[in-house]
Enzyme design. Structure first.
Site, mmCIF file in Angstrom:
data_model
loop_
_atom_site.group_PDB
_atom_site.id
_atom_site.type_symbol
_atom_site.label_atom_id
_atom_site.label_comp_id
_atom_site.label_asym_id
_atom_site.label_seq_id
_atom_site.Cartn_x
_atom_site.Cartn_y
_atom_site.Cartn_z
ATOM 1 C CG ASP A 121 -0.251 -0.046 2.546
ATOM 2 O OD1 ASP A 121 0.739 -0.783 2.671
ATOM 3 O OD2 ASP A 121 -0.698 0.650 3.481
ATOM 4 C CD GLU A 188 4.156 0.814 6.945
ATOM 5 O OE1 GLU A 188 4.903 1.231 7.861
ATOM 6 O OE2 GLU A 188 3.696 1.558 6.048
ATOM 7 C CD GLU A 189 2.478 4.217 4.235
ATOM 8 O OE1 GLU A 189 2.464 4.868 5.296
ATOM 9 O OE2 GLU A 189 3.470 4.173 3.490
ATOM 10 C CG ASP A 215 9.545 -3.948 7.040
ATOM 11 O OD1 ASP A 215 9.508 -3.703 5.823
ATOM 12 O OD2 ASP A 215 8.533 -3.845 7.777
ATOM 13 C CG HIS A 460 4.506 9.488 3.547
ATOM 14 N ND1 HIS A 460 3.921 9.258 4.783
ATOM 15 C CD2 HIS A 460 4.846 8.266 3.086
ATOM 16 C CE1 HIS A 460 3.919 7.956 5.044
ATOM 17 N NE2 HIS A 460 4.476 7.334 4.016
#
Length: 487
Positions: A121, A188-189, A215, A460
């Site tokens: 995502d 995840e977001e 990760d 972002h």
């Protein structure tokens, strides 16, 4: 007598200086670079094209908004088409509706497996900012030596690069000794509750325990750390915790022409001012101290002196780290006032005002202790202090930077990026990796992205992109890492 005292003081000072210089000398840099290995030959443009196809699929997640199933179904179909060997030879299952779990069985079942994570995502684009993008955010444009679009940095590029590496190794006939898992969450977001958390529960129920997990969360930086010109690959050993508190003040409403001494907004403003004036105390955690010790040999002498003798100079060191926003966040549980809500009209006194304050907790700090700090600091029992909706968690225990698994990742870094210095530390954000803390021995955070000050606003933000050559090197890194981890 005075002369003897002065001589004694001088001798003590010289002894102290000698000790400090001895400690500092022990941190002298070893500048020999890692021996180069043969470069893995890849078709950089073909890699870029395949990444671009994934970027064009808007797998967006938003808090409290239903997921678009068609976007994730389209991505899953693309993965199966682009990586046929992966989907033919690895075990693949879907978890929690849209998350994916791959298992590459190793030849030696006595070895603990390793897990590599990424997420499908991406965050949405801030409404109204679309015209500021050089290329549309989901165009997957290939231009000016870059692939452009949301997910090129966070974190779809890592997912696609990992599958590229596995596809490449399968084509070479490679089979790992150690079983390798690949976990690709879909939320995840927004906290990972339906994705990585479910994958972790499923694997835990099956009795799987990992030697290590890897990760996102860090990169190969350059120009970020003062005094160091070489690239720095920070393989982080932990992450900060995350929690948001809601402060709610209530007061007498009415007409704005007769404001009340008990108005909600001034009461809330006073509480926020008190919190702003009293930040959480700064301290050096072990991972951050280790990070500084690893980098110190490559810093100018004054910094080496301070870091080598941090037991003497720790207050000075903390003040120096506090001058930069990034290093300041490494030494403190940060407090960010992010949302204010009150009022509906300019001539009406609101009966309620609220603020949301986001905290990123250092390892070892507890959410309840933080709540008590807020209550004691605002010193106003009429203001409610509650946990905001959404996810919140304390930091998982940091992993070991001296473990063989850390050395394995560091070895891979030096093979693919021989100019890079390797260090450790903690990341400032929150990742899916924390969900695997109960079923692993070690957990690390690193993606081989090249990250400069110019990239800080792109994750972002507007004009997210990745250089074609950097992405190809990311694939090369994962090829070598899977060879080393599975070897």
């Amino acid at each position: 007598m005075i002369q003897k005292l002065l001589l004694g003081a001088a001798a003590s000072l010289l002894l102290l200086l000698a000790i400090l210089m001895l400690r500092t000398a022990q941190l002298d840099a070893q500048d020999a670079l890692a021996p180069p290995i043969s470069r893995i030959e890849l078709d950089d443009m073909a890699l870029a094209e395949r990444l671009a196809r994934a970027i064009r699929i808007p797998t967006i997640t938003r808090p409290e908004t239903p997921i678009d199933p068609s976007a994730f179904a389209e991505l899953h179909g693309l993965l199966a088409a682009q990586f046929p060997r992966v989907h033919a030879q690895l075990a693949v299952e879907r978890v929690g509706d849209f998350s994916l779990l791959y298992r590459w069985d190793g030849r030696d079942r006595t070895l603990k497996p390793a897990l590599f994570a990424a997420h499908q995502d991406v965050v949405p684009v801030e409404p109204g900012t679309e015209p500021r993008w050089t290329h549309p955010p989901f165009s997957g444009a290939i231009a000016d030596g870059h692939v452009w679009g949301r997910g090129t940095l966070d974190d779809k590029s890592s997912l696609i690069a990992q599958l590229e590496a596995v596809e490449y190794l399968l084509a070479q006939g490679f089979r790992p000794q150690r079983t390798l898992y690949f976990a690709y969450g879909h939320d995840e977001e927004t906290g990972g509750a339906a994705g990585a958390a479910q994958i972790a529960r499923l694997l835990g129920a099956r009795g799987v325990r990992f030697a290590f997990t890897l990760d996102e969360g860090s990169a190969i930086t350059q120009g970020i750390i003062a005094g160091i010109d070489r690239p720095v690959a920070a393989i982080m050993v932990g992450e900060k915790g995350y929690v948001t508190f809601r402060l709610t003040a209530r007061g007498r409403g009415g007409h704005a022409s007769t404001p009340s001494a008990e108005a909600a907004i001034p009461r809330l403003a006073r509480a926020l001012a008190r919190l702003d004036a009293r930040p959480l105390p700064a301290r050096l955690t072990e991972p951050v101290a280790d990070m500084l010790a690893r980098l110190a040999p490559y810093m100018p002498y004054p910094q080496r002196l301070v870091i080598a003798n941090r037991d003497v100079f720790e207050p000075l060191l903390l003040r120096a780290l506090a001058r930069n926003d990034i290093t300041h966040a490494l030494i403190r549980t940060t407090q960010a006032m992010t949302v204010l809500r009150a009022g509906v009209k300019d001539n009406v006194l609101p009966t309620q005002a609220e603020a949301l304050i986001n905290y990123r907790l250092l390892p070892g700090e507890r959410i309840e202790a933080l709540r008590q700090h807020i209550i004691a600091t605002i010193a106003d029992a009429s203001i409610d202090v509650t946990l905001a909706e959404g996810f919140g968690n304390e930091a998982p225990p940091p992993s070991d930077a001296d473990a063989p698994e850390f050395a394995l990742i560091a070895k891979t870094v030096t093979e693919v990026f021989p100019q890079a210095l390797v260090t450790s530390g903690i990341i400032l954000a929150t990742t899916d990796n924390r969900h695997y803390a109960a079923i692993r021995d070690q957990g690390y955070y690193f993606v081989p992205l090249r990250y400069t000050p110019q990239e800080q606003t792109r994750i972002h933000g507007t004009d997210e992109r990745i250089a074609i050559t950097d992405y190809a090197d990311m694939v090369r890194f994962y090829v070598r890492l899977f060879e080393n981890a599975g070897g």
